[in-house]
Design a protein around this motif. Sequence first.
Motif, PDB file in Angstrom:
ATOM      1  N   PRO A 141      -2.083  55.448 -17.253  1.00 47.46           N
ATOM      2  CA  PRO A 141      -2.302  56.899 -17.366  1.00 47.46           C
ATOM      3  C   PRO A 141      -3.376  57.400 -16.390  1.00 47.46           C
ATOM      4  O   PRO A 141      -4.318  56.681 -16.019  1.00 47.46           O
ATOM      5  N   CYS A 142      -3.188  58.653 -16.004  1.00 53.67           N
ATOM      6  CA  CYS A 142      -4.178  59.315 -15.139  1.00 53.67           C
ATOM      7  C   CYS A 142      -5.367  59.806 -15.969  1.00 53.67           C
ATOM      8  O   CYS A 142      -5.277  60.032 -17.171  1.00 53.67           O
ATOM      9  N   TRP A 143      -6.477  59.998 -15.297  1.00 53.60           N
ATOM     10  CA  TRP A 143      -7.679  60.540 -15.940  1.00 53.60           C
ATOM     11  C   TRP A 143      -7.482  62.018 -16.172  1.00 53.60           C
ATOM     12  O   TRP A 143      -7.040  62.759 -15.305  1.00 53.60           O
ATOM     13  N   GLN A 144      -7.802  62.451 -17.406  1.00 44.20           N
ATOM     14  CA  GLN A 144      -7.743  63.859 -17.753  1.00 44.20           C
ATOM     15  C   GLN A 144      -9.160  64.405 -17.913  1.00 44.20           C
ATOM     16  O   GLN A 144     -10.108  63.658 -18.217  1.00 44.20           O
ATOM     17  N   ASP A 145      -9.323  65.696 -17.725  1.00 42.92           N
ATOM     18  CA  ASP A 145     -10.655  66.301 -17.778  1.00 42.92           C
ATOM     19  C   ASP A 145     -11.290  66.145 -19.148  1.00 42.92           C
ATOM     20  O   ASP A 145     -12.518  66.038 -19.270  1.00 42.92           O
TER      21      ASP A 145
END
Length: 676
Positions: free
Chosen positions: A645-649
């Motif tokens: 998964p990508c990093w989310q804010d």
Amino acid sequence: MSSPLSEPPRPELAVPPRPRFKLLGRRVGGPRSLWAWPLLLSLVFVAGVVAWMVRTDADEREARRAELISDALSLEAQLSGALDDETARLKALADDLAAHHTRPEAFVRQALLLDGLRRFWVSVTWVDAQGRIVAQVPDDKLPANAPLRAGSTDRGLAGHLSVALPNRGGLLVARYSSTNLLRQRVPWWLARKYDIRLVDSSDDVIAATVDGERLPDQLWYRKTMGPSMAQGWLELASRERQTPWWRTLPMALMGGFLLLVGAASWMLRRQMLAVERAEEAWRTEAAWRTAMEDSLAVGLRARDLDGRLVYVNKTMADMLGYQPEELIGVMPPMPYWLPDELDESMRRHLRNMAGQAPREGYESRWQHRDGRVLEVMIFEARLVDAQGRHIGWMASVLNITERKRLEERERRQADTMAHHSRLTMLGEVASTLAHELNQPLSAITSYNAGVLNALKRHPEPDSLLLGALQRLGEQAAHAGRIVKRIREFLTRREPQRERGDINQIVRAAVDLQRRDMNRHGVSLSLQLDRALPPVLVDPILVEQVAANLVRNACDALSTRPGVRSLHVMTTLAPDGRFVKVQVSDNGPGLGGQGIETLCAPFFSTKAEGMGMGLAICRSIVELHYGALDAEEAPGGGAVFSFTVPCWQDHDQEGEHDPSDDPMPADASISQDDSRP
């Protein structure tokens, strides 16, 4: 003429039919009144015979009446002719008297007179014109026993004939006996056939051939005698009495026949009722048997001595996906035999037909109509008829496909448990090694730091030596981190997820495997997307996943001749929420294996492999909410890929509920992996 080598005729295998049940309250079969048909037909036959007898009796009566009338007419003609003849003789006598002027004394000697008396004349009287008796023969004065008065004693009434005397006047009157007339003029055969009577108009009997009156049941006929005997009638009554048709022998026989047929019909009805009760009991028993056979989980089949299927129950038909009618009458090879095992199935069939089937049963493989393979257990037994003759073979068939599947599953579970036991032991050993290696690595790091500090205080330190020592310290520290993360992974601790650069992680994994790539002559191609967003991962664990995929590719390429190329690429997944890492090679490929098979625990094609590498990699990837996949490369080779998964804010480092991501108990890092 049959050959001495020819086989004797085999008995037919008789299988009882399925019972016929009642449909809509109506029995399937013939009517119950069949027993009455013979009686009804017999009655029709007897009625026909009776009608024929009535018609025959009427015809016979009519024929006899016609014959009676004919005989009466004939006899009347004969008697009338006889009387006419007598009248002519009397006329001749009168003419002779007139011609010879015969005197009364000579009248008695007249030849014609004597001749008439000898026949049936009773007397002749000569009467003159004044009505006086001139002469009479015989004379009333003669004794009763005189010859001339012999005919006067006859019973019955007498008749009279009269003629006129020419020239002299007067009459000759001849009295004759009617009884003698009948005796002399009626033929014997007619007298035996009929009772003949001469009667007057008052029904008084003038003369008769028999005594007594006519019986009421006699057939009779009367005919007038005409001028020769005025007021006289000739009556003929048949002596042959016609028995009424209902009193004849044929009617007695018909009555006996009806009684016998009635008794036979009654017995037949009792027999049919008994048969019907037996048939109903048989139907009930057959229905029970059929219901029990259909409810069994055991398939039943019957074959004759030639191997032809003659009976199949519903369970076996459903087991194979056919209808019973489709299988009955089929000869080997059977449609449910496996195509690639026809020879073996035929050998087994011939063995069974020879009576050599194992008594404890044998296993076989059949094919369902839809192509599925069935595992069956078959028990063969001899089939004999009511006379004890061997007429075929009966088999019970058990579907053991599910049992085989369960046995295989249990075997795999046992193997898995054994491997898990070994894996647990291996985890304990790895945890112990990680604990024990932590101190030597700490010592190496400390000693390396001390040596670096000492060299740095030297007025002219060797830059090459300092670089080597710095790299040694970095690798020792990295090894320490790896050992720490492995220990934490084995002790079911939560991975340390943090914001990271996937390209940097991939480069670090590739750098760990460069020595193996150089040794195997593998050319590396990196295609890393610099615009990728940061990812939320545990860098150490994801690095081990990438390193394991690269190592597996190098191992697969090591046996391939020619150019060996490895391509590593990072890209953004189509949904934009995951980053995809792809490792592809031009090796031998997957060999038709899917990701499920490749990631199965303990599955490996390497002689020294444990079969846990890809399984642990998949567990790590799924722990990061990603997916591991594998497919054949278009130009040959294999393509392995995984997503993270990508990093989310809103993501914060260290904020994660460990209960959401349970670690498998068998998770560990291995340098080996399964690769076809």
